[in-house]
Design a protein around this motif. Structure first.
Motif, PDB file in Angstrom:
ATOM      1  N   THR A   1       1.113  -1.175  -0.033  1.00 22.02           N
ATOM      2  CA  THR A   1       0.022   0.032   0.014  1.00 22.02           C
ATOM      3  C   THR A   1       0.824   1.368  -0.077  1.00 22.02           C
ATOM      4  O   THR A   1       2.218   1.170   0.426  1.00 22.02           O
ATOM      5  N   ALA A   2       0.207   2.318  -0.453  1.00 20.82           N
ATOM      6  CA  ALA A   2       1.102   3.611  -0.597  1.00 20.82           C
ATOM      7  C   ALA A   2       1.016   4.454   0.847  1.00 20.82           C
ATOM      8  O   ALA A   2       2.044   5.197   0.940  1.00 20.82           O
ATOM      9  N   SER A   3       0.064   3.943   1.766  1.00 16.23           N
ATOM     10  CA  SER A   3       0.132   4.672   2.843  1.00 16.23           C
ATOM     11  C   SER A   3      -0.728   4.024   3.996  1.00 16.23           C
ATOM     12  O   SER A   3      -1.572   2.870   3.650  1.00 16.23           O
ATOM     13  N   GLU A   4      -0.550   4.324   5.200  1.00 13.32           N
ATOM     14  CA  GLU A   4      -1.331   3.633   6.126  1.00 13.32           C
ATOM     15  C   GLU A   4      -2.675   3.928   6.223  1.00 13.32           C
ATOM     16  O   GLU A   4      -3.006   5.329   5.687  1.00 13.32           O
ATOM     17  N   PRO A   5      -3.851   3.395   6.762  1.00 17.45           N
ATOM     18  CA  PRO A   5      -5.266   3.715   6.670  1.00 17.45           C
ATOM     19  C   PRO A   5      -5.187   5.000   7.719  1.00 17.45           C
ATOM     20  O   PRO A   5      -4.600   5.081   8.710  1.00 17.45           O
ATOM     21  N   LEU A   6      -6.283   5.975   7.650  1.00 18.95           N
ATOM     22  CA  LEU A   6      -6.420   6.769   8.539  1.00 18.95           C
ATOM     23  C   LEU A   6      -7.227   6.571   9.818  1.00 18.95           C
ATOM     24  O   LEU A   6      -7.523   7.104  10.842  1.00 18.95           O
ATOM     25  N   GLY A   7      -7.654   5.191   9.504  1.00 24.44           N
ATOM     26  CA  GLY A   7      -8.854   4.593  10.598  1.00 24.44           C
ATOM     27  C   GLY A   7      -9.329   3.317   9.810  1.00 24.44           C
ATOM     28  O   GLY A   7      -9.547   3.279   8.653  1.00 24.44           O
ATOM     29  N   LEU A   8     -10.066   2.555  10.781  1.00 25.41           N
ATOM     30  CA  LEU A   8     -10.589   1.434  10.090  1.00 25.41           C
ATOM     31  C   LEU A   8     -12.155   1.323  10.471  1.00 25.41           C
ATOM     32  O   LEU A   8     -12.814   0.507  10.223  1.00 25.41           O
ATOM     33  N   ASP A   9     -12.684   2.479  10.915  1.00 22.13           N
ATOM     34  CA  ASP A   9     -14.392   2.556  11.094  1.00 22.13           C
ATOM     35  C   ASP A   9     -14.576   3.490   9.678  1.00 22.13           C
ATOM     36  O   ASP A   9     -14.273   4.634   9.780  1.00 22.13           O
ATOM     37  N   PRO A  10     -15.141   2.613   8.703  1.00 22.46           N
ATOM     38  CA  PRO A  10     -15.552   3.323   7.396  1.00 22.46           C
ATOM     39  C   PRO A  10     -16.280   4.420   7.435  1.00 22.46           C
ATOM     40  O   PRO A  10     -16.513   5.153   6.476  1.00 22.46           O
ATOM     41  N   ALA A  11     -17.389   4.591   8.488  1.00 21.80           N
ATOM     42  CA  ALA A  11     -18.139   5.638   8.633  1.00 21.80           C
ATOM     43  C   ALA A  11     -17.402   6.811   8.985  1.00 21.80           C
ATOM     44  O   ALA A  11     -18.178   8.000   8.706  1.00 21.80           O
ATOM     45  N   LEU A  12     -16.267   6.980   9.320  1.00 16.71           N
ATOM     46  CA  LEU A  12     -15.570   8.135   9.753  1.00 16.71           C
ATOM     47  C   LEU A  12     -14.292   8.388   9.194  1.00 16.71           C
ATOM     48  O   LEU A  12     -13.247   9.009   9.800  1.00 16.71           O
ATOM     49  N   VAL A  13     -14.062   7.705   8.125  1.00 18.69           N
ATOM     50  CA  VAL A  13     -12.796   7.863   6.982  1.00 18.69           C
ATOM     51  C   VAL A  13     -13.270   8.082   5.630  1.00 18.69           C
ATOM     52  O   VAL A  13     -14.457   7.900   5.231  1.00 18.69           O
TER      53      VAL A  13
ATOM     54  N   ASP B   1     -10.609   7.756   2.924  1.00 19.60           N
ATOM     55  CA  ASP B   1      -9.474   7.621   2.109  1.00 19.60           C
ATOM     56  C   ASP B   1      -9.528   6.068   1.747  1.00 19.60           C
ATOM     57  O   ASP B   1      -9.813   5.107   2.090  1.00 19.60           O
ATOM     58  N   ILE B   2      -8.704   5.941   0.414  1.00 18.44           N
ATOM     59  CA  ILE B   2      -8.621   4.753  -0.342  1.00 18.44           C
ATOM     60  C   ILE B   2      -7.959   3.500   0.559  1.00 18.44           C
ATOM     61  O   ILE B   2      -8.508   2.573   0.370  1.00 18.44           O
ATOM     62  N   GLU B   3      -7.126   3.944   1.100  1.00 19.41           N
ATOM     63  CA  GLU B   3      -6.275   2.787   1.612  1.00 19.41           C
ATOM     64  C   GLU B   3      -6.767   2.355   3.157  1.00 19.41           C
ATOM     65  O   GLU B   3      -6.963   1.147   3.232  1.00 19.41           O
ATOM     66  N   SER B   4      -7.838   3.386   3.577  1.00 12.62           N
ATOM     67  CA  SER B   4      -8.747   2.966   4.844  1.00 12.62           C
ATOM     68  C   SER B   4      -9.912   1.713   4.221  1.00 12.62           C
ATOM     69  O   SER B   4     -10.060   0.603   4.765  1.00 12.62           O
ATOM     70  N   TYR B   5     -10.354   2.027   3.142  1.00 12.75           N
ATOM     71  CA  TYR B   5     -11.567   1.459   2.534  1.00 12.75           C
ATOM     72  C   TYR B   5     -11.050  -0.113   1.867  1.00 12.75           C
ATOM     73  O   TYR B   5     -11.618  -0.978   1.912  1.00 12.75           O
ATOM     74  N   ARG B   6      -9.840   0.251   1.458  1.00 12.96           N
ATOM     75  CA  ARG B   6      -9.059  -1.097   0.890  1.00 12.96           C
ATOM     76  C   ARG B   6      -9.130  -2.195   2.027  1.00 12.96           C
ATOM     77  O   ARG B   6      -9.399  -3.357   1.558  1.00 12.96           O
ATOM     78  N   VAL B   7      -8.774  -1.738   3.062  1.00 11.24           N
ATOM     79  CA  VAL B   7      -8.773  -2.827   4.195  1.00 11.24           C
ATOM     80  C   VAL B   7     -10.299  -3.279   4.516  1.00 11.24           C
ATOM     81  O   VAL B   7     -10.767  -4.307   4.788  1.00 11.24           O
ATOM     82  N   THR B   8     -11.063  -2.103   4.827  1.00 13.13           N
ATOM     83  CA  THR B   8     -12.603  -2.300   5.540  1.00 13.13           C
ATOM     84  C   THR B   8     -13.509  -2.970   4.563  1.00 13.13           C
ATOM     85  O   THR B   8     -14.271  -3.772   5.001  1.00 13.13           O
ATOM     86  N   ARG B   9     -13.029  -2.915   3.289  1.00  9.38           N
ATOM     87  CA  ARG B   9     -13.945  -3.746   2.441  1.00  9.38           C
ATOM     88  C   ARG B   9     -13.777  -5.255   2.405  1.00  9.38           C
ATOM     89  O   ARG B   9     -14.811  -5.974   2.298  1.00  9.38           O
ATOM     90  N   GLN B  10     -12.773  -5.783   2.848  1.00 13.30           N
ATOM     91  CA  GLN B  10     -12.634  -7.226   3.266  1.00 13.30           C
ATOM     92  C   GLN B  10     -13.238  -7.474   4.869  1.00 13.30           C
ATOM     93  O   GLN B  10     -13.372  -8.740   4.914  1.00 13.30           O
ATOM     94  N   VAL B  11     -13.369  -6.679   5.458  1.00 11.84           N
ATOM     95  CA  VAL B  11     -13.643  -6.910   6.810  1.00 11.84           C
ATOM     96  C   VAL B  11     -15.293  -6.620   7.132  1.00 11.84           C
ATOM     97  O   VAL B  11     -16.063  -7.332   8.060  1.00 11.84           O
ATOM     98  N   LEU B  12     -15.773  -5.783   6.464  1.00 13.62           N
ATOM     99  CA  LEU B  12     -17.366  -5.297   6.725  1.00 13.62           C
ATOM    100  C   LEU B  12     -17.949  -5.447   5.415  1.00 13.62           C
ATOM    101  O   LEU B  12     -17.417  -5.031   4.186  1.00 13.62           O
TER     102      LEU B  12
ATOM    103  N   ASP C   1      -0.036  -3.218  13.102  1.00 15.27           N
ATOM    104  CA  ASP C   1       1.277  -2.682  13.617  1.00 15.27           C
ATOM    105  C   ASP C   1       1.790  -1.607  12.747  1.00 15.27           C
ATOM    106  O   ASP C   1       1.118  -1.332  11.545  1.00 15.27           O
ATOM    107  N   LYS C   2       2.853  -0.984  13.185  1.00 10.72           N
ATOM    108  CA  LYS C   2       3.407   0.085  12.259  1.00 10.72           C
ATOM    109  C   LYS C   2       3.810  -0.464  10.798  1.00 10.72           C
ATOM    110  O   LYS C   2       4.584  -1.413  10.742  1.00 10.72           O
ATOM    111  N   GLY C   3       3.190   0.038   9.839  1.00 12.19           N
ATOM    112  CA  GLY C   3       3.401  -0.309   8.633  1.00 12.19           C
ATOM    113  C   GLY C   3       2.911  -1.765   7.884  1.00 12.19           C
ATOM    114  O   GLY C   3       3.255  -2.153   6.937  1.00 12.19           O
ATOM    115  N   ASN C   4       2.019  -2.429   8.832  1.00 10.04           N
ATOM    116  CA  ASN C   4       1.515  -3.687   8.469  1.00 10.04           C
ATOM    117  C   ASN C   4       0.231  -3.992   9.108  1.00 10.04           C
ATOM    118  O   ASN C   4      -0.002  -3.962  10.479  1.00 10.04           O
ATOM    119  N   ILE C   5      -0.782  -4.393   8.421  1.00  4.75           N
ATOM    120  CA  ILE C   5      -1.929  -4.893   8.816  1.00  4.75           C
ATOM    121  C   ILE C   5      -2.186  -6.315   8.339  1.00  4.75           C
ATOM    122  O   ILE C   5      -1.965  -6.617   7.230  1.00  4.75           O
TER     123      ILE C   5
END
Length: 561
Positions: A59-71, A73-84, A249-253
């Motif tokens: 990924t190009a950056s870390e997520p800004l957070g993983l509550d999709p209702a409160l972010v 950005d693309i990298e946050s959503y890339r993760v949350t789309r797999q979880v929720l 962790d820092k740099g790794n989800i």
């Protein structure tokens, strides 16, 4: 939209783009030292007969957070789309809504009421039952977000779709949610919204476990991640999706397979999202076999990937990159200054130098494939001499313009922001504008800074469409006065509000064409390109579910045996 397909680009082919020399790398990859390689062994769920493959995505950056209702950005959503997951999904080809947690739906009251039949025997990852009450709990949470939380959060989507929250209930098109039965929920609107079902596919409307939301104080942003306020829930989301959060962790989800997932679990049992904050280090990680894929391939890397025979998959363009202007800055209230800025820009050079081949110039904010695209939208073109005349006529006297641009980030709509900034700044300076650079690291709140009220005169940003409706572009950007543009045009606001409620057809298309032309004529921002974005894949990958709206479920990835 056409489906995207994986193409193997043979080694030895000539470069198909105008390429730039590789820039010297000043950064280093940020994965934790213990992060696994792309070919690491089976996931923790392998012994129970579940998927066993490990897939590592750069990924190009870390997520800004993983509550999709409160972010937002693309990298946050890339993760949350797999979880929720949400009530509806998106067809990869057409962009139209498809069943997901809702298996079917009916519309009533002239488009103001939607009845959803819910998928049965589905549980959230914490064991709580998914039912109508949980759906209403989520909708009512979003509706009741207080103003203080909305200002503190990295981004929210509810208002962009439903127009207002509970503190301005008379302005909102959200009326209420009723649990008719455990497997039947009714959502009511105060007025029709043609794109409502498509909008529900947005990652921001993925459903969280009410039990987890309460246990982790989801609406209290008292934690911090790289300086970004986030709740305890935003560090550990709980949905119904095929993967659960294992660690951040820092740099790794790391995500692990959800053993009780209701749907197809695919081949992958463990996903590692590893952050590399420079394009060169991401490419090298792929070439070294440390990762299986990365997004936002740049012009500079494209040729090297071609020569090494790597797979490149291109998405159909469904985003717009633009130069934002803030009319709260006094000199930018003068339309002649804004027109001069547009005429100073050489979009052809910008696209040729910094974007993948076949990226098209933009004269408006709605992509060509959507209804409402206006072939006759006014465009001033590149004319530096005329730009200088307009600045003189406007009485511009060298007033400083702060130009914000992001550092250490790559986005599908903006692959090399520092270089794009440098070229645009040069073009603006050449017509006599006094530009002050304001670089801001993406992880230090760039997105929030340029979309909130402030001293940003100019800024680089883009918008990636999430569903196939013109309102998804013009509504969030220009449907009301925002801190990003300081744009005040009640006539445009009214037209957008009316158009979103019209049924699909000629009248709605013509209304959006008029809206696009009016926005273009008043120049609240300068659309520059409809970028083609691309991913690079390792030889392990047989199929990747590339989506123009970035709705890419990793359960659909196919790997070599």
């Amino acid at each position: 939209m056409r489906p995207s397909t994986v193409r193997r680009i043979a080694a030895g082919l000539g470069a198909i783009l105008l390429l730039l020399p590789l820039a010297a790398c000043t950064g280093s990859p940020t994965p934790a030292p213990s992060s696994p390689t792309a070919s690491a062994g089976a996931s923790a769920g392998a012994n129970d007969g579940g998927p066993s493959a490990v897939f590592t995505f750069g990924t190009a950056s870390e997520p800004l957070g993983l509550d999709p209702a409160l972010v937002s950005d693309i990298e946050s959503y890339r993760v949350t789309r797999q979880v929720l997951e949400g009530l509806v999904g998106v067809d990869q080809t057409t962009g139209q809504p498809t069943p997901l947690l809702a298996t079917e739906w009916n519309t009533g009251d002239e488009g103001r009421s939607y009845d959803f039949k819910l998928r049965e025997k589905v549980n959230f990852q914490d064991g709580a039952a998914f039912d109508a009450a949980s759906v209403c709990s989520n909708f009512n949470r979003w509706f009741n977000f207080p103003e203080a939380l909305r200002k503190q959060a990295a981004g929210t989507t509810f208002k962009g779709v439903f127009k207002a929250h509970a503190d301005q209930a008379s302005l909102s098109i959200y009326k209420g949610c009723t649990a008719v039965a455990p497997d039947n929920v009714k959502i009511e609107l105060t007025q029709p919204f043609t794109g409502f079902l498509q909008a529900l596919a947005l990652p921001a409307f993925a459903l969280s476990s009410p039990q987890a939301l309460a246990a982790r104080n989801a609406d209290v942003l008292n934690q911090s991640r790289d300086g970004q306020p986030v709740s305890a829930y935003g560090l550990h989301p709980v949905g119904t999706g095929p993967y659960v959060l294992d660690s951040w962790d820092k740099g790794n989800i790391t995500l692990a397979g959800n053993k009780s997932y209701w749907g197809d679990k695919g081949q992958i049992g463990t996903i590692n999202f590893v952050t590399y904050d420079h394009t060169q280090t991401r490419m090298q990680a792929l070439l070294d076999g440390k990762i299986d894929a990365y997004d936002a391939v740049t012009v500079e890397n494209f040729d090297q990937l071609v020569k090494r025979g790597k797979q490149i998959i291109q998405r159909d363009p469904f985003s717009v990159m633009y130069l934002g202007m803030n009319q709260e800055v006094p000199i930018l209230q003068n339309i002649k200054v804004r027109q001069a800025i547009e005429m100073a820009l050489d979009k052809e050079t910008l696209i040729r130098r910094f974007f993948i081949d076949n990226t098209a110039q933009a004269s408006q904010f709605v992509p060509p494939k959507l209804s409402g695209f206006n072939n006759n939208a006014p465009s001033l073109g590149h004319n530096p001499a005329k730009a200088k005349e307009l600045l003189s006529e406007a009485g511009y006297n060298g007033e400083e313009l702060k130009f914000y641009y992001p550092l250490n980030v790559t986005r599908p709509y903006l692959p090399t922001p520092e270089k794009v900034y440098a070229e645009i700044s040069k073009q603006l300076t050449a017509v006599g504008l006094n530009i002050k650079p304001v670089p801001v690291d993406w992880s230090e709140g760039y997105l929030q800074k340029v979309t909130s009220a402030g001293d940003h005169g100019l800024h680089l940003l883009g918008w990636n469409g999430s569903y196939s409706d013109p309102d998804n572009f013009v509504g969030p950007l220009f449907g009301e006065n925002t801190g990003e543009f300081g744009y005040q045009d009640p006539q445009v606001f009214s037209k957008i509000a009316r158009a979103r409620g019209l049924p699909d057809g000629k009248e709605r298309t013509e209304q959006y064409q008029t809206i696009n032309a009016q926005i273009a004529a008043t120049v609240p921002a300068v659309p520059i390109a409809f970028p083609i974005s691309a991913l690079a894949l390792s030889d392990r990958v047989l199929k990747y579910p590339a989506s123009p709206v970035l709705n890419e479920a990793f359960t659909k990835i196919e790997l070599k045996p």
